[in-house]
Design a protein around this motif. Structure first.
Motif, PDB file in Angstrom:
ATOM      1  N   GLY A   1      -5.257 -19.235  -4.616  1.00  0.00           N
ATOM      2  CA  GLY A   1      -5.775 -20.340  -3.598  1.00  0.00           C
ATOM      3  C   GLY A   1      -5.534 -20.188  -2.242  1.00  0.00           C
ATOM      4  O   GLY A   1      -5.925 -20.657  -1.353  1.00  0.00           O
ATOM      5  N   GLN A   2      -4.933 -18.992  -1.561  1.00  0.00           N
ATOM      6  CA  GLN A   2      -4.582 -18.712  -0.305  1.00  0.00           C
ATOM      7  C   GLN A   2      -5.860 -18.318   0.379  1.00  0.00           C
ATOM      8  O   GLN A   2      -6.836 -17.725  -0.253  1.00  0.00           O
ATOM      9  N   LYS A   3      -5.952 -18.800   1.627  1.00  0.00           N
ATOM     10  CA  LYS A   3      -7.253 -18.598   2.418  1.00  0.00           C
ATOM     11  C   LYS A   3      -7.834 -17.193   2.522  1.00  0.00           C
ATOM     12  O   LYS A   3      -9.036 -16.994   2.441  1.00  0.00           O
ATOM     13  N   ILE A   4      -6.933 -16.393   2.628  1.00  0.00           N
ATOM     14  CA  ILE A   4      -7.186 -15.153   2.821  1.00  0.00           C
ATOM     15  C   ILE A   4      -7.165 -14.044   1.374  1.00  0.00           C
ATOM     16  O   ILE A   4      -7.540 -12.991   1.717  1.00  0.00           O
ATOM     17  N   ALA A   5      -7.554 -14.844   0.431  1.00  0.00           N
ATOM     18  CA  ALA A   5      -7.661 -14.170  -1.034  1.00  0.00           C
ATOM     19  C   ALA A   5      -8.790 -13.193  -1.008  1.00  0.00           C
ATOM     20  O   ALA A   5      -8.492 -11.786  -1.461  1.00  0.00           O
ATOM     21  N   LYS A   6      -9.941 -13.436  -0.429  1.00  0.00           N
ATOM     22  CA  LYS A   6     -11.207 -12.561  -0.462  1.00  0.00           C
ATOM     23  C   LYS A   6     -10.723 -11.281   0.339  1.00  0.00           C
ATOM     24  O   LYS A   6     -10.985 -10.164  -0.489  1.00  0.00           O
ATOM     25  N   ALA A   7     -10.290 -11.310   1.400  1.00  0.00           N
ATOM     26  CA  ALA A   7      -9.767  -9.990   2.072  1.00  0.00           C
ATOM     27  C   ALA A   7      -8.677  -9.384   1.550  1.00  0.00           C
ATOM     28  O   ALA A   7      -8.779  -8.034   1.385  1.00  0.00           O
ATOM     29  N   GLU A   8      -7.794  -9.866   0.774  1.00  0.00           N
ATOM     30  CA  GLU A   8      -6.640  -9.309   0.103  1.00  0.00           C
ATOM     31  C   GLU A   8      -7.158  -8.673  -1.088  1.00  0.00           C
ATOM     32  O   GLU A   8      -6.592  -7.396  -1.410  1.00  0.00           O
ATOM     33  N   ILE A   9      -8.214  -9.199  -1.785  1.00  0.00           N
ATOM     34  CA  ILE A   9      -8.685  -8.582  -2.879  1.00  0.00           C
ATOM     35  C   ILE A   9      -9.531  -7.302  -2.577  1.00  0.00           C
ATOM     36  O   ILE A   9      -9.420  -6.124  -3.063  1.00  0.00           O
ATOM     37  N   GLU A  10     -10.394  -7.510  -1.613  1.00  0.00           N
ATOM     38  CA  GLU A  10     -11.198  -6.425  -1.080  1.00  0.00           C
ATOM     39  C   GLU A  10     -10.328  -5.077  -0.505  1.00  0.00           C
ATOM     40  O   GLU A  10     -10.531  -4.032  -0.869  1.00  0.00           O
ATOM     41  N   SER A  11      -9.552  -5.466   0.099  1.00  0.00           N
ATOM     42  CA  SER A  11      -8.416  -4.625   0.680  1.00  0.00           C
ATOM     43  C   SER A  11      -7.767  -3.589  -0.442  1.00  0.00           C
ATOM     44  O   SER A  11      -7.623  -2.572  -0.601  1.00  0.00           O
ATOM     45  N   SER A  12      -7.077  -4.556  -1.704  1.00  0.00           N
ATOM     46  CA  SER A  12      -6.612  -4.041  -2.614  1.00  0.00           C
ATOM     47  C   SER A  12      -7.327  -3.194  -3.396  1.00  0.00           C
ATOM     48  O   SER A  12      -7.114  -1.864  -3.897  1.00  0.00           O
ATOM     49  N   ARG A  13      -8.679  -3.675  -3.685  1.00  0.00           N
ATOM     50  CA  ARG A  13      -9.657  -2.694  -4.416  1.00  0.00           C
ATOM     51  C   ARG A  13      -9.788  -1.486  -3.481  1.00  0.00           C
ATOM     52  O   ARG A  13      -9.831  -0.497  -4.355  1.00  0.00           O
TER      53      ARG A  13
ATOM     54  N   ALA B   1       0.843  -1.272   0.012  1.00  0.00           N
ATOM     55  CA  ALA B   1      -0.093  -0.051   0.024  1.00  0.00           C
ATOM     56  C   ALA B   1       0.845   1.183  -0.124  1.00  0.00           C
ATOM     57  O   ALA B   1       0.700   2.281  -0.675  1.00  0.00           O
ATOM     58  N   CYS B   2       1.874   1.203   0.812  1.00  0.00           N
ATOM     59  CA  CYS B   2       2.962   2.543   0.747  1.00  0.00           C
ATOM     60  C   CYS B   2       3.696   2.431  -0.476  1.00  0.00           C
ATOM     61  O   CYS B   2       3.637   3.752  -1.159  1.00  0.00           O
ATOM     62  N   LEU B   3       3.776   1.442  -1.036  1.00  0.00           N
ATOM     63  CA  LEU B   3       4.460   1.615  -2.536  1.00  0.00           C
ATOM     64  C   LEU B   3       3.625   1.999  -3.335  1.00  0.00           C
ATOM     65  O   LEU B   3       3.923   2.999  -4.334  1.00  0.00           O
ATOM     66  N   ALA B   4       2.407   1.789  -3.380  1.00  0.00           N
ATOM     67  CA  ALA B   4       1.308   1.994  -4.253  1.00  0.00           C
ATOM     68  C   ALA B   4       1.018   3.741  -4.227  1.00  0.00           C
ATOM     69  O   ALA B   4       0.869   4.292  -5.322  1.00  0.00           O
ATOM     70  N   LYS B   5       1.277   4.126  -2.964  1.00  0.00           N
ATOM     71  CA  LYS B   5       0.956   5.650  -2.808  1.00  0.00           C
ATOM     72  C   LYS B   5       2.202   6.172  -3.355  1.00  0.00           C
ATOM     73  O   LYS B   5       2.104   7.298  -3.893  1.00  0.00           O
ATOM     74  N   VAL B   6       3.406   6.179  -3.095  1.00  0.00           N
ATOM     75  CA  VAL B   6       4.614   6.753  -3.520  1.00  0.00           C
ATOM     76  C   VAL B   6       4.840   6.507  -4.997  1.00  0.00           C
ATOM     77  O   VAL B   6       5.159   7.650  -5.684  1.00  0.00           O
ATOM     78  N   LEU B   7       4.760   5.403  -5.573  1.00  0.00           N
ATOM     79  CA  LEU B   7       5.071   5.145  -7.003  1.00  0.00           C
ATOM     80  C   LEU B   7       3.906   5.262  -7.807  1.00  0.00           C
ATOM     81  O   LEU B   7       4.319   5.574  -9.025  1.00  0.00           O
ATOM     82  N   ARG B   8       2.845   5.149  -7.631  1.00  0.00           N
ATOM     83  CA  ARG B   8       1.696   5.350  -8.441  1.00  0.00           C
ATOM     84  C   ARG B   8       2.092   4.437  -9.798  1.00  0.00           C
ATOM     85  O   ARG B   8       2.125   5.069 -10.971  1.00  0.00           O
ATOM     86  N   PRO B   9       1.936   3.115  -9.553  1.00  0.00           N
ATOM     87  CA  PRO B   9       2.283   2.311 -10.778  1.00  0.00           C
ATOM     88  C   PRO B   9       0.984   2.500 -11.868  1.00  0.00           C
ATOM     89  O   PRO B   9      -0.065   2.818 -11.407  1.00  0.00           O
ATOM     90  N   ALA B  10       1.223   1.937 -13.121  1.00  0.00           N
ATOM     91  CA  ALA B  10       0.273   2.092 -14.305  1.00  0.00           C
ATOM     92  C   ALA B  10      -0.996   1.086 -13.814  1.00  0.00           C
ATOM     93  O   ALA B  10      -2.045   1.268 -14.217  1.00  0.00           O
TER      94      ALA B  10
ATOM     95  N   GLY C   1      -5.971   2.090   7.392  1.00  0.00           N
ATOM     96  CA  GLY C   1      -6.898   1.344   7.761  1.00  0.00           C
ATOM     97  C   GLY C   1      -7.591   0.405   6.953  1.00  0.00           C
ATOM     98  O   GLY C   1      -8.442  -0.466   7.131  1.00  0.00           O
ATOM     99  N   LEU C   2      -7.205   0.721   5.677  1.00  0.00           N
ATOM    100  CA  LEU C   2      -7.823  -0.341   4.555  1.00  0.00           C
ATOM    101  C   LEU C   2      -7.010  -1.371   4.319  1.00  0.00           C
ATOM    102  O   LEU C   2      -7.386  -2.454   3.613  1.00  0.00           O
ATOM    103  N   THR C   3      -5.776  -1.684   4.842  1.00  0.00           N
ATOM    104  CA  THR C   3      -4.831  -2.634   4.618  1.00  0.00           C
ATOM    105  C   THR C   3      -5.348  -3.930   5.135  1.00  0.00           C
ATOM    106  O   THR C   3      -6.145  -3.837   6.406  1.00  0.00           O
ATOM    107  N   PHE C   4      -4.852  -4.877   4.982  1.00  0.00           N
ATOM    108  CA  PHE C   4      -5.083  -6.209   5.372  1.00  0.00           C
ATOM    109  C   PHE C   4      -3.714  -7.189   5.430  1.00  0.00           C
ATOM    110  O   PHE C   4      -3.044  -7.116   4.553  1.00  0.00           O
ATOM    111  N   SER C   5      -3.601  -7.941   6.743  1.00  0.00           N
ATOM    112  CA  SER C   5      -2.023  -8.615   6.483  1.00  0.00           C
ATOM    113  C   SER C   5      -2.339  -9.858   7.390  1.00  0.00           C
ATOM    114  O   SER C   5      -1.229 -10.794   7.688  1.00  0.00           O
TER     115      SER C   5
END
Length: 216
Positions: free
Chosen positions: A30-42, A13-22, A164-168
């Motif tokens: 298949g990770q158990k926490i994929a749903k939360a990772e996707i929601e957080s990333s979105r 999330a910090c890299l996304a803020k600083v670097l603003r990738p395309a 607050g939007l991050t998930f780990s």
């Protein structure tokens, strides 16, 4: 132009803020926490107004450890270890980057990830060299690999709303509060709060570093 592998954690999330990738890419492998990772990333991408894509495939049957909902079977590995995970993510990231004609894949590895062999500087250099030798000459970059998670926060200065939007969590789509991922998230957010208080009082902190400390 770059693609960022975005897990929804504080580091990416910090890299996304600083670097603003395309493009930010979240991978459900298949990770158990994929749903939360996707929601957080979105949510992070929506907040930062960045483009976001998701790739899905299920490799859980090949995995071990808490992220697969299994007991860790590899002697000496940390509980969340997943065999060849970063190699897989780098490859998928390069494939998507090639599709979008992007020339860099950024991974959010920090200094503490060196406990894993696929978080070591040697691994990062070798996978960069391997990917670069193939069609598209795509680079794999880990600009925060020599920084701690706290140092990265000092550079990025993310808002508490963004953090607050991050998930780990490594165990569940709801934070367990006990795994190494949850403890790291709590520590990083606490550090960010302390830094913001120092900036409010003194205008800067002793630990502040500029974004050029990221090795792009």
């Amino acid at each position: 132009m770059s693609l960022l592998l975005l897990s929804g954690g504080t580091d990416s999330a910090c890299l996304a803020k600083v670097l603003r990738p395309a493009l930010c890419l979240t991978v459900d492998y298949g990770q158990k926490i994929a749903k939360a990772e996707i929601e957080s990333s979105r949510n992070i991408c929506n907040r930062l107004k960045l483009k976001h894509e998701i790739v899905r495939f299920n490799l859980r049957s090949f995995a071990t450890g808490t992220m697969a909902g299994k007991k860790q079977s590899h002697s000496g590995a940390v509980p969340e270890w997943w065999p060849f995970r970063n190699q897989l993510l780098a490859t998928v990231g390069a494939m998507v980057a090639f599709k979008h004609q992007l020339n860099e894949v950024i991974i959010g590895t920090v200094k503490s990830d060196r406990r894993h062999k696929d978080g070591s500087l040697t691994f990062l250099r070798q996978i960069d060299r391997l990917v670069r030798q193939q069609e598209g000459a795509i680079r794999l970059l880990a600009p925060a690999s020599k920084l701690s998670a706290e140092e990265l926060v000092s550079i990025a200065e993310p808002s508490l709303d963004l953090l607050g939007l991050t998930f780990s969590c490594h165990r569940s789509n709801l934070p367990c509060g006990q795994c190494r991922g949850c403890r790291k998230n709590e520590a990083v957010v606490s550090f960010a709060i302390m830094e913001k208080r120092e900036r409010a009082v003194f205008g800067k902190t002793k630990r502040s570093r500029n974004k050029h400390a990221l090795e792009i």
